[in-house]
Design a protein around this motif. Structure first.
Motif, PDB file in Angstrom:
ATOM      1  N   ILE A   1       0.832  -1.204   0.000  1.00  0.00           N
ATOM      2  CA  ILE A   1       0.000   0.000   0.000  1.00  0.00           C
ATOM      3  C   ILE A   1       0.865   1.253   0.000  1.00  0.00           C
ATOM      4  N   ASN A   2       0.694   2.072  -1.022  1.00  0.00           N
ATOM      5  CA  ASN A   2       1.328   3.390  -1.069  1.00  0.00           C
ATOM      6  C   ASN A   2       0.333   4.382  -0.479  1.00  0.00           C
TER       7      ASN A   2
ATOM      8  N   ILE B   1      -8.288   1.620   4.782  1.00  0.00           N
ATOM      9  CA  ILE B   1      -7.100   0.973   4.208  1.00  0.00           C
ATOM     10  C   ILE B   1      -5.838   1.699   4.661  1.00  0.00           C
ATOM     11  N   ILE B   2      -5.874   3.041   4.611  1.00  0.00           N
ATOM     12  CA  ILE B   2      -4.718   3.837   5.041  1.00  0.00           C
ATOM     13  C   ILE B   2      -4.434   3.604   6.517  1.00  0.00           C
TER      14      ILE B   2
ATOM     15  N   SER C   1     -14.122  -2.554  -2.122  1.00  0.00           N
ATOM     16  CA  SER C   1     -15.045  -3.034  -1.087  1.00  0.00           C
ATOM     17  C   SER C   1     -14.772  -2.394   0.266  1.00  0.00           C
ATOM     18  N   ARG C   2     -13.655  -1.679   0.383  1.00  0.00           N
ATOM     19  CA  ARG C   2     -13.290  -1.066   1.663  1.00  0.00           C
ATOM     20  C   ARG C   2     -13.082   0.432   1.475  1.00  0.00           C
TER      21      ARG C   2
ATOM     22  N   GLU D   1      -2.816   0.205   7.043  1.00  0.00           N
ATOM     23  CA  GLU D   1      -1.437   0.188   6.575  1.00  0.00           C
ATOM     24  C   GLU D   1      -0.520   0.935   7.541  1.00  0.00           C
ATOM     25  N   ASN D   2      -0.984   2.076   8.049  1.00  0.00           N
ATOM     26  CA  ASN D   2      -0.172   2.817   9.025  1.00  0.00           C
ATOM     27  C   ASN D   2       0.040   2.002  10.293  1.00  0.00           C
ATOM     28  N   GLU D   3      -0.972   1.256  10.702  1.00  0.00           N
ATOM     29  CA  GLU D   3      -0.817   0.388  11.880  1.00  0.00           C
ATOM     30  C   GLU D   3       0.214  -0.703  11.611  1.00  0.00           C
ATOM     31  N   ARG D   4       0.206  -1.240  10.393  1.00  0.00           N
ATOM     32  CA  ARG D   4       1.203  -2.257  10.037  1.00  0.00           C
ATOM     33  C   ARG D   4       2.612  -1.677  10.082  1.00  0.00           C
TER      34      ARG D   4
END
Length: 421
Positions: A198-199, A285-286, A279-280, A289-292
């Motif tokens: 994810i960018n 999504i952002i 679907s999201r 991804e930041n949590e990851r």
């Protein structure tokens, strides 16, 4: 303090919107009212309850609250379900007024009142059927929303108004409604999600295709392209095909979630761009991804936070995502400027090719705070019980935020965990 009228029904214990309630405390810090429960809702519950400030209209005297509740009773039990992702709430009942809130698909809003306003114009040039309502979101945003893409319902009776009901004999086009009610993102967004690369900067820019049913201006917004098409109306041009009358723009619904947008470009040539309905929600999504990324950085910080090498000095990672590096002189001048200061910030914004996943945990960007040439270094990294291994990645080895190639003469740095921390 006095009395107020409940604007948003309480589920547990059940108390209907429009009920007059005693008010004991207002906390601007916690943003809550402390209210009393009516006799019918007390049961074994505590007499007092906390609710968000936005969910109650404080009036004052009991008689004034009863009068206000009587006027509100027409809409007290009515809510709206949003059927179009991104449907705006505006500060006045006019489609040209400022947007104060953008609704998510399926989001529930409270109907407060009906308003006189100017109906939006449909793609055929006719006013859309429906009404302007004064509404409130669950978190307290208040404004006006047109009902054409809302399902209005009574909380005790179910749906009382279907969205998109037409006052004409024109047959509805469910496929066109599907297109107009969804958010269309570039195909690369779906590729990023499917590959889990994810960018976030690209997602935050919200590249998209907007049919512009409210404005009559269709927009294509991409990293390398921004085009506007001012059209008269959208008309069918085949099965699941529509053209924007007055322009050379056309769209084809290939699947329920894939839209091909075509337009003339240059002499006699046409360009086709694919967009998808995700679907999201992009914000979700952002956030994920930041949590990851935060989790990746935490794994490095928890293993250290300081690491020392005999040749390359000491790197200390800070909770804030910053770093301090002392003794990196062997990387000057090939990888860093001789004027580079030893502090900066880590960005976990890189991914690694599957071919490197057996040797490395991930990759990151290390940006030094001084703004000079050679102030940024890219690393693949791995952690073990003793420390941290870094490998410098050349610029040419990175494609679309992914490390695809190593240097022909890789520079590998090993740092032992500094036990003094």
């Amino acid at each position: 303090m006095g009395y107020g009228v409940l604007l948003w029904s309480i589920d547990d214990p059940p108390v209907d919107s429009g009920t007059v309630l005693p008010v004991y405390i207002k906390s601007n810090i916690e943003k809550i009212w402390v209210i009393g429960l009516p006799d019918t809702a007390r049961g074994n519950k505590d007499y007092k309850l906390e609710i968000p400030l936005a969910q109650l209209e404080f009036i004052g005297s009991r008689s004034s609250a009863i009068k206000w509740a009587q006027e509100f009773s027409r809409f007290a039990l009515y809510y709206g379900e949003n059927l179009q992702d991104g449907l705006p709430i505006r500060d006045f009942p006019d489609n040209n007024s400022q947007r104060v809130y953008r609704l998510r698909l399926g989001e529930i809003i409270k109907i407060l009142d009906i308003a006189n306003g100017i109906p939006p114009i449909s793609t055929t040039g006719e006013p859309l059927p429906g009404d302007w309502y004064k509404v409130m979101t669950a978190d307290g945003a208040v404004g006006y929303c047109f009902s054409y893409r809302l399902r209005i319902f009574n909380q005790n009776e179910g749906s009382v108004q279907s969205a998109n009901t037409s006052k004409t004999d024109t047959a509805p086009d469910p496929d066109l409604e599907r297109v107009l009610s969804r958010r269309w993102s570039p195909e690369i967004y779906l590729q990023m999600i499917n590959t889990r690369r994810i960018n976030t900067q690209m997602l935050e820019r919200n590249y998209r295709f907007d049919p512009g049913q409210e404005t009559g201006i269709a927009r294509i917004i991409l990293p390398d392209l921004e085009r506007e098409f001012s059209y008269d109306r959208i008309v069918p041009d085949g099965e699941r095909v529509w053209r924007f009358e007055g322009t050379n723009l056309q769209m084809v619904l290939r699947t329920n979630t894939t839209l091909a947008v075509q337009f003339a470009e240059g002499t006699g040539s046409r360009r086709t761009i694919l967009f998808v309905s995700l679907s999201r929600d992009l914000n979700d999504i952002i956030l994920q991804e930041n949590e990851r990324r935060n989790g990746q950085f935490a794994s490095i910080y928890d293993q250290g936070p300081a690491f020392t090498s005999n040749n390359y000095g000491t790197i200390t990672f800070l909770r804030t995502g910053d770093f301090v590096w002392k003794g990196f002189e062997l990387l000057v001048p090939q990888h860093l400027s001789d004027e580079t200061k030893g502090n900066g910030r880590i960005n976990m914004d890189l991914f690694i090719s599957p071919s490197y996943e057996d040797r490395y945990n991930g990759a990151f960007t290390m940006r030094f705070t001084d703004v000079r040439q050679k102030n940024t270094v890219y690393f693949m990294y791995s952690l073990d019980n003793q420390g941290l291994r870094l490998e410098i990645v050349p610029d040419y080895g990175i494609e679309e935020s992914t490390v695809m190639r190593r240097s022909s003469t890789p520079v590998v740095l090993y740092f032992f965990r500094d036990n003094q921390f």
